[in-house]
Write a protein that holds these residues in place. Structure first.
Motif, mmCIF file in Angstrom:
data_model
loop_
_atom_site.group_PDB
_atom_site.id
_atom_site.type_symbol
_atom_site.label_atom_id
_atom_site.label_comp_id
_atom_site.label_asym_id
_atom_site.label_seq_id
_atom_site.Cartn_x
_atom_site.Cartn_y
_atom_site.Cartn_z
ATOM 1 N N GLU A 216 40.778 33.926 32.061
ATOM 2 C CA GLU A 216 40.500 34.426 31.089
ATOM 3 C C GLU A 216 39.409 35.300 30.643
ATOM 4 O OE1 GLU A 216 43.060 33.601 28.346
ATOM 5 O OE2 GLU A 216 45.205 33.731 29.116
ATOM 6 N N GLN A 217 38.459 34.867 30.214
ATOM 7 C CA GLN A 217 36.682 34.852 29.913
ATOM 8 C C GLN A 217 36.246 35.403 30.939
ATOM 9 O OE1 GLN A 217 35.238 31.057 28.026
ATOM 10 N NE2 GLN A 217 36.606 31.248 26.546
ATOM 11 N N GLU A 218 36.304 34.986 32.425
ATOM 12 C CA GLU A 218 35.088 35.521 33.417
ATOM 13 C C GLU A 218 35.873 36.612 34.177
ATOM 14 O OE1 GLU A 218 32.596 34.730 33.550
ATOM 15 O OE2 GLU A 218 32.193 32.710 32.145
ATOM 16 N N VAL A 219 37.310 36.587 33.948
ATOM 17 C CA VAL A 219 38.216 37.740 34.940
ATOM 18 C C VAL A 219 37.980 38.970 33.985
ATOM 19 C CG1 VAL A 219 39.399 37.984 36.283
ATOM 20 C CG2 VAL A 219 38.230 36.094 36.557
ATOM 21 N N PRO A 220 38.080 40.272 34.066
ATOM 22 C CA PRO A 220 38.510 41.310 33.031
ATOM 23 C C PRO A 220 40.181 41.426 33.153
ATOM 24 C CG PRO A 220 36.534 41.448 33.695
ATOM 25 C CD PRO A 220 36.621 40.166 34.165
ATOM 26 N N GLU A 221 39.603 41.044 34.565
ATOM 27 C CA GLU A 221 41.435 41.842 34.959
ATOM 28 C C GLU A 221 42.698 40.781 34.259
ATOM 29 O OE1 GLU A 221 38.785 43.275 37.784
ATOM 30 O OE2 GLU A 221 39.350 41.113 36.763
ATOM 31 N N ASP A 224 42.807 41.403 30.307
ATOM 32 C CA ASP A 224 43.653 42.162 30.446
ATOM 33 C C ASP A 224 45.062 42.595 30.801
ATOM 34 O OD1 ASP A 224 41.391 43.033 29.590
ATOM 35 O OD2 ASP A 224 41.534 44.704 30.965
ATOM 36 N N GLY A 225 45.619 42.015 31.675
ATOM 37 C CA GLY A 225 46.930 41.192 31.824
ATOM 38 C C GLY A 225 47.104 41.837 32.957
ATOM 39 N N ILE A 226 46.185 42.562 33.709
ATOM 40 C CA ILE A 226 46.402 42.978 35.457
ATOM 41 C C ILE A 226 46.650 42.036 36.048
ATOM 42 C CG2 ILE A 226 45.033 44.505 37.209
ATOM 43 C CD1 ILE A 226 43.785 45.693 34.545
ATOM 44 N N ILE A 227 45.737 40.778 36.330
ATOM 45 C CA ILE A 227 46.673 40.336 37.424
ATOM 46 C C ILE A 227 47.105 38.982 36.226
ATOM 47 C CG2 ILE A 227 44.993 38.075 38.449
ATOM 48 C CD1 ILE A 227 43.218 40.367 39.087
ATOM 49 N N ALA A 228 48.054 38.163 36.808
ATOM 50 C CA ALA A 228 48.321 37.267 36.168
ATOM 51 C C ALA A 228 48.020 36.224 36.400
ATOM 52 C CB ALA A 228 50.170 37.614 35.751
ATOM 53 N N ILE A 229 48.230 34.741 35.824
ATOM 54 C CA ILE A 229 48.474 33.400 36.373
ATOM 55 C C ILE A 229 49.383 32.739 36.142
ATOM 56 C CG2 ILE A 229 47.061 31.188 36.318
ATOM 57 C CD1 ILE A 229 44.440 32.460 34.908
ATOM 58 N N VAL A 254 43.058 37.608 44.403
ATOM 59 C CA VAL A 254 42.159 36.442 44.598
ATOM 60 C C VAL A 254 40.787 37.151 44.700
ATOM 61 C CG1 VAL A 254 41.280 35.262 46.376
ATOM 62 C CG2 VAL A 254 44.094 36.088 46.229
ATOM 63 N N GLY A 255 40.529 38.427 45.249
ATOM 64 C CA GLY A 255 39.110 39.161 45.208
ATOM 65 C C GLY A 255 39.176 39.553 43.963
ATOM 66 N N ALA A 256 39.465 39.508 43.545
ATOM 67 C CA ALA A 256 39.000 40.162 41.450
ATOM 68 C C ALA A 256 38.962 38.842 40.457
ATOM 69 C CB ALA A 256 40.389 40.521 40.813
ATOM 70 N N CYS A 257 39.435 37.354 41.043
ATOM 71 C CA CYS A 257 39.188 35.942 40.512
ATOM 72 C C CYS A 257 37.883 35.246 41.190
ATOM 73 C CB CYS A 257 40.218 35.184 40.872
ATOM 74 S SG CYS A 257 42.019 35.338 39.173
ATOM 75 N N VAL A 258 37.724 35.696 42.838
ATOM 76 C CA VAL A 258 36.690 35.188 42.777
ATOM 77 C C VAL A 258 35.462 36.550 42.587
ATOM 78 C CG1 VAL A 258 35.431 34.498 45.211
ATOM 79 C CG2 VAL A 258 37.575 34.422 44.438
ATOM 80 N N GLY A 259 35.278 36.684 42.449
ATOM 81 C CA GLY A 259 34.419 38.196 42.137
ATOM 82 C C GLY A 259 33.132 38.394 43.505
ATOM 83 N N MET A 260 32.618 39.424 43.375
ATOM 84 C CA MET A 260 31.395 38.959 44.700
ATOM 85 C C MET A 260 30.368 38.161 44.309
ATOM 86 S SD MET A 260 30.306 42.376 45.959
ATOM 87 C CE MET A 260 30.610 44.221 45.110
ATOM 88 N N ARG A 261 30.768 38.024 45.695
ATOM 89 C CA ARG A 261 29.568 36.803 46.237
ATOM 90 C C ARG A 261 30.114 35.552 45.575
ATOM 91 N NH1 ARG A 261 23.731 39.567 47.205
ATOM 92 N NH2 ARG A 261 24.558 41.091 48.563
ATOM 93 N N GLY A 262 31.588 36.095 45.267
ATOM 94 C CA GLY A 262 32.507 34.807 43.826
ATOM 95 C C GLY A 262 31.544 34.620 42.986
#
Length: 414
Positions: A216-221, A224-229, A254-262
């Motif tokens: 939640e701290q590292e992934v804005p989505e 914001d509730g756009i992505i649910a765990i 998955v891509g949003a949680c990993v981020g650009m180049r991890g």
């Protein structure tokens, strides 16, 4: 002798030093004076204690006027004779109530000292209550503190920004965690207990909730509730699996949680001392979810058994990938889907001469055979294909036992 205002101010100064708000401070000090009244008079039900915003103190005792010869005068705290009342005001009559101002200095030094000790205790009680209520609302939230003390059993005392002591037990620390006094530390508030009236705040770095909050701290989505765990399972410090789902078709969870180049996932991995994290795209299709959970292994088939277990079939070279190091991959995959997973090797033409391990039950104890089957080794050739060192690591068997099993299996094919 100090006057009433000075006495009240001295009490207020004690309370003020602890950061107590004024209304609470006045309530506590009123309670203290009522304790002093009970100490002096035995009862405070007929007293009024008034502390105004300027710190002025007034104490009034109310007594009923009775005839001079009344037996009720035995209780001189609530009754006063007519003659005594008329010394205060000449037109008093029997049955009326008289309000007398009481000077706290009349309580004596000992009672005043008792009041001071009572105030200190009430402030401590207030601090305990405030800490309990504060952290009760923070359960499941990440907090940052400073390592204050490392106990012999490796439990860690952590100080928050108000110098409250929090506890990070050894079993709630990631095995690779190493801290020194003064280090900054992050953890999630796991639970708050009351032990003999004192709050104990338990922190955790091994809880799945800690990993969820880090996302939640590292992934804005996620924040914001756009992505649910959907679910988090962990073997702290080793490996974790996180099932995520996007509510926006344009966003790859998955891509949003990993981020650009991890970049995003790396920040979380560093916080968890290089814990490997598999981010999985959640689906309601159980068979597909199982396949994703057992990645990087490629499954040949999945069968949902009537007993609630799951059987997965793989080619020989995919079995180690499905099992994973120390069996962690299949263990966490089972936790993620909420079912026990059994791994079976797919038999092809080259395996026609192979022998099921259960055929050796006359020579090998059945519990030993089950240990091999748990890690996907269910035939003689599948066991012989794995180096002995890997067999020792992947199973709970002694090296001597494995040597014995290997000798029996080799004889089968000589």
């Amino acid at each position: 002798m100090i006057d009433n205002r000075e006495l009240t101010e001295s009490f207020m100064e004690l309370a003020r030093a602890k950061g107590i708000d004024r209304p609470t401070m006045i309530r506590i000090i009123e309670d203290v004076f009522r304790t002093m009244i009970r100490k002096q008079y035995g009862d405070d039900s007929n007293f009024d204690v008034i502390i105004n915003s300027d710190g002025d103190l007034e104490i009034f005792r109310y007594r009923e006027i009775v005839p001079d010869d009344s037996p009720e005068l035995a209780d001189d705290n609530t009754k006063i004779s007519l003659s005594e009342a008329r010394k205060i005001e000449a037109d008093f009559e029997v049955g009326e109530e008289i309000a007398e101002p009481i000077d706290p200095q009349s309580f004596g030094r000992r009672v005043i000292m008792t009041g001071r000790q009572t105030l200190i205790q009430k402030i401590k009680d207030w601090e305990k209550e405030r800490m309990f209520l504060k952290y009760k609302d923070l359960v499941g939230t990440i907090v940052t503190g400073e390592v204050y003390q490392i106990l012999r059993n490796r439990d860690i005392i952590v100080l928050d920004n108000e110098d409250n002591e929090l506890l990070l037990p050894r079993n709630q620390q990631i095995p690779k965690d190493r801290y020194r006094k003064g280090d900054s530390i992050r953890a999630v508030v796991d639970k708050v207990e009351l032990i003999h009236g004192s709050p104990r705040v338990i922190l955790s770095r091994t809880s799945p909730v800690f990993l969820e909050r880090l996302f939640e701290q590292e992934v804005p989505e996620v924040a914001d509730g756009i992505i649910a765990i959907r679910k988090v399972v962990r073997e702290p410090g080793e490996r974790a699996k996180v099932a995520v789902e996007s509510f926006d078709d344009r966003i790859d969870p998955v891509g949003a949680c990993v981020g650009m180049r991890g970049s995003r996932i790396h920040a979380i991995v560093r916080e968890l001392n290089n814990e490997n994290i598999d981010v999985i795209n959640y689906t309601d299709n159980l068979e597909l979810l199982i396949a994703r959970a057992l990645a990087p292994a490629k499954l040949s088939a999945v069968k949902l058994e009537e007993n609630g277990r799951v059987s997965v079939y793989l080619k020989l070279d995919q079995v180690p990938l499905a099992i994973g190091k120390n069996g962690l991959n299949i263990k966490l995959a089972g936790k993620l889907i909420g079912k026990e997973i059994d791994v079976f090797r797919e038999i092809d033409e080259e395996d026609e001469e192979d022998v099921d391990l259960r055929e050796f039950r006359d020579e090998i104890d059945e519990w030993i055979i089950e240990e091999f089957r748990k890690v996907g080794l269910d035939t003689a050739k599948s066991v012989l294909a794995v180096p002995k060192e890997d067999l020792v690591r992947r199973t709970d068997l002694e090296e001597e036992t494995i040597d014995y099993v290997l000798e029996i299996l080799r004889k089968e094919f000589e």
